[in-house]
Scaffold this motif. Structure first.
Motif, PDB file in Angstrom:
ATOM      1  N   MET A   1      15.277   3.029 -11.759  1.00  0.00           N
ATOM      2  CA  MET A   1      15.066   2.509 -10.422  1.00  0.00           C
ATOM      3  C   MET A   1      13.572   2.292 -10.219  1.00  0.00           C
ATOM      4  O   MET A   1      12.772   3.175 -10.486  1.00  0.00           O
ATOM      5  N   ASN A   2      13.205   1.114  -9.740  1.00  0.00           N
ATOM      6  CA  ASN A   2      11.811   0.812  -9.449  1.00  0.00           C
ATOM      7  C   ASN A   2      11.467   1.260  -8.040  1.00  0.00           C
ATOM      8  O   ASN A   2      12.238   1.041  -7.109  1.00  0.00           O
ATOM      9  N   CYS A   3      10.298   1.881  -7.888  1.00  0.00           N
ATOM     10  CA  CYS A   3       9.813   2.302  -6.574  1.00  0.00           C
ATOM     11  C   CYS A   3       8.463   1.669  -6.311  1.00  0.00           C
ATOM     12  O   CYS A   3       7.673   1.448  -7.228  1.00  0.00           O
ATOM     13  N   LEU A   4       8.213   1.368  -5.056  1.00  0.00           N
ATOM     14  CA  LEU A   4       6.949   0.801  -4.609  1.00  0.00           C
ATOM     15  C   LEU A   4       6.492   1.548  -3.371  1.00  0.00           C
ATOM     16  O   LEU A   4       7.314   2.089  -2.629  1.00  0.00           O
ATOM     17  N   ALA A   5       5.192   1.550  -3.126  1.00  0.00           N
ATOM     18  CA  ALA A   5       4.641   2.171  -1.924  1.00  0.00           C
ATOM     19  C   ALA A   5       3.894   1.110  -1.124  1.00  0.00           C
ATOM     20  O   ALA A   5       3.256   0.227  -1.702  1.00  0.00           O
ATOM     21  N   PHE A   6       4.000   1.192   0.191  1.00  0.00           N
ATOM     22  CA  PHE A   6       3.318   0.279   1.094  1.00  0.00           C
ATOM     23  C   PHE A   6       2.617   1.078   2.176  1.00  0.00           C
ATOM     24  O   PHE A   6       3.133   2.099   2.634  1.00  0.00           O
ATOM     25  N   CYS A   7       1.485   0.582   2.621  1.00  0.00           N
ATOM     26  CA  CYS A   7       0.763   1.165   3.748  1.00  0.00           C
ATOM     27  C   CYS A   7       1.135   0.372   5.001  1.00  0.00           C
ATOM     28  O   CYS A   7       1.056  -0.858   5.012  1.00  0.00           O
ATOM     29  N   ILE A   8       1.579   1.084   6.027  1.00  0.00           N
ATOM     30  CA  ILE A   8       1.949   0.439   7.286  1.00  0.00           C
ATOM     31  C   ILE A   8       0.681  -0.069   7.971  1.00  0.00           C
ATOM     32  O   ILE A   8      -0.309   0.653   8.067  1.00  0.00           O
ATOM     33  N   GLN A   9       0.730  -1.314   8.431  1.00  0.00           N
ATOM     34  CA  GLN A   9      -0.379  -1.886   9.185  1.00  0.00           C
ATOM     35  C   GLN A   9       0.138  -2.301  10.552  1.00  0.00           C
ATOM     36  O   GLN A   9       1.071  -3.094  10.642  1.00  0.00           O
ATOM     37  N   GLY A  10      -0.439  -1.750  11.562  1.00  0.00           N
ATOM     38  CA  GLY A  10      -0.032  -2.092  12.919  1.00  0.00           C
ATOM     39  C   GLY A  10       0.838  -1.014  13.540  1.00  0.00           C
ATOM     40  O   GLY A  10       1.094   0.031  12.955  1.00  0.00           O
ATOM     41  N   ASP A  11       1.295  -1.316  14.757  1.00  0.00           N
ATOM     42  CA  ASP A  11       2.046  -0.317  15.528  1.00  0.00           C
ATOM     43  C   ASP A  11       3.462  -0.752  15.874  1.00  0.00           C
ATOM     44  O   ASP A  11       4.115  -0.153  16.708  1.00  0.00           O
ATOM     45  N   ASP A  12       3.964  -1.812  15.233  1.00  0.00           N
ATOM     46  CA  ASP A  12       5.277  -2.325  15.634  1.00  0.00           C
ATOM     47  C   ASP A  12       6.439  -1.417  15.228  1.00  0.00           C
ATOM     48  O   ASP A  12       7.539  -1.578  15.724  1.00  0.00           O
ATOM     49  N   MET A  13       6.204  -0.433  14.354  1.00  0.00           N
ATOM     50  CA  MET A  13       7.275   0.498  13.997  1.00  0.00           C
ATOM     51  C   MET A  13       7.075   1.884  14.624  1.00  0.00           C
ATOM     52  O   MET A  13       7.758   2.835  14.275  1.00  0.00           O
ATOM     53  N   PHE A  14       6.123   1.988  15.565  1.00  0.00           N
ATOM     54  CA  PHE A  14       5.905   3.239  16.281  1.00  0.00           C
ATOM     55  C   PHE A  14       7.100   3.530  17.177  1.00  0.00           C
ATOM     56  O   PHE A  14       7.632   2.604  17.776  1.00  0.00           O
ATOM     57  N   PRO A  15       7.637   4.698  17.269  1.00  0.00           N
ATOM     58  CA  PRO A  15       7.110   5.980  16.829  1.00  0.00           C
ATOM     59  C   PRO A  15       7.549   6.408  15.423  1.00  0.00           C
ATOM     60  O   PRO A  15       7.131   7.450  14.942  1.00  0.00           O
ATOM     61  N   THR A  16       8.393   5.625  14.762  1.00  0.00           N
ATOM     62  CA  THR A  16       8.879   6.012  13.429  1.00  0.00           C
ATOM     63  C   THR A  16       7.736   6.095  12.435  1.00  0.00           C
ATOM     64  O   THR A  16       7.647   7.046  11.653  1.00  0.00           O
ATOM     65  N   PHE A  17       6.863   5.083  12.448  1.00  0.00           N
ATOM     66  CA  PHE A  17       5.692   5.064  11.583  1.00  0.00           C
ATOM     67  C   PHE A  17       4.469   4.723  12.415  1.00  0.00           C
ATOM     68  O   PHE A  17       4.558   3.957  13.375  1.00  0.00           O
ATOM     69  N   GLN A  18       3.343   5.273  12.011  1.00  0.00           N
ATOM     70  CA  GLN A  18       2.086   4.954  12.656  1.00  0.00           C
ATOM     71  C   GLN A  18       1.240   4.107  11.723  1.00  0.00           C
ATOM     72  O   GLN A  18       1.491   4.047  10.514  1.00  0.00           O
ATOM     73  N   ASN A  19       0.238   3.458  12.271  1.00  0.00           N
ATOM     74  CA  ASN A  19      -0.686   2.659  11.492  1.00  0.00           C
ATOM     75  C   ASN A  19      -1.273   3.510  10.356  1.00  0.00           C
ATOM     76  O   ASN A  19      -1.658   4.657  10.565  1.00  0.00           O
ATOM     77  N   LYS A  20      -1.258   2.976   9.154  1.00  0.00           N
ATOM     78  CA  LYS A  20      -1.794   3.586   7.932  1.00  0.00           C
ATOM     79  C   LYS A  20      -0.868   4.630   7.300  1.00  0.00           C
ATOM     80  O   LYS A  20      -1.235   5.244   6.305  1.00  0.00           O
ATOM     81  N   ASP A  21       0.332   4.851   7.844  1.00  0.00           N
ATOM     82  CA  ASP A  21       1.319   5.684   7.143  1.00  0.00           C
ATOM     83  C   ASP A  21       1.696   4.984   5.840  1.00  0.00           C
ATOM     84  O   ASP A  21       1.694   3.753   5.765  1.00  0.00           O
TER      85      ASP A  21
END
Length: 95
Positions: A1-21
């Motif tokens: 299984m291939n895995c990738l990581a991404f850094c969240i940019q912005g606040d559109d997924m707040f409160p689940t994710f914050q900027n730079k999560d």
């Protein structure tokens, strides 16, 4: 299984994710594995990476996925509708 990581940019997924999560994602090989209300990273054919919640799946009369509608967890942001041809890859967020 291939895995990738991404850094969240912005606040559109707040409160689940914050900027730079940072989120870790695993590759989906079949789009039929998609589940509404789950979180995904979507790579568009234009190269954009969106981390969104799947809102709805539109299928044709042959039960093939033709369009996916994505929403942000912050309800002040607009939804994104993407035709299947505009999606390069969908990744499931690992928890």
């Amino acid at each position: 299984m291939n895995c990738l990581a991404f850094c969240i940019q912005g606040d559109d997924m707040f409160p689940t994710f914050q900027n730079k999560d940072v989120v870790i994602c695993s590759e989906l090989t079949v789009l039929d594995q998609l589940e509404e209300r789950e979180l995904y990273a979507v790579v568009t054919c234009g190269g954009a990476v969106l981390v969104k919640r799947l809102h709805s799946i539109k299928r044709n009369r042959h039960n093939q996925i033709i369009q996916l509608k994505w929403v942000s967890d912050r309800h002040t942001h607009r939804t994104e509708s993407l035709h299947r041809n505009g999606i390069r890859q969908v990744l499931r967020l690992e928890r």
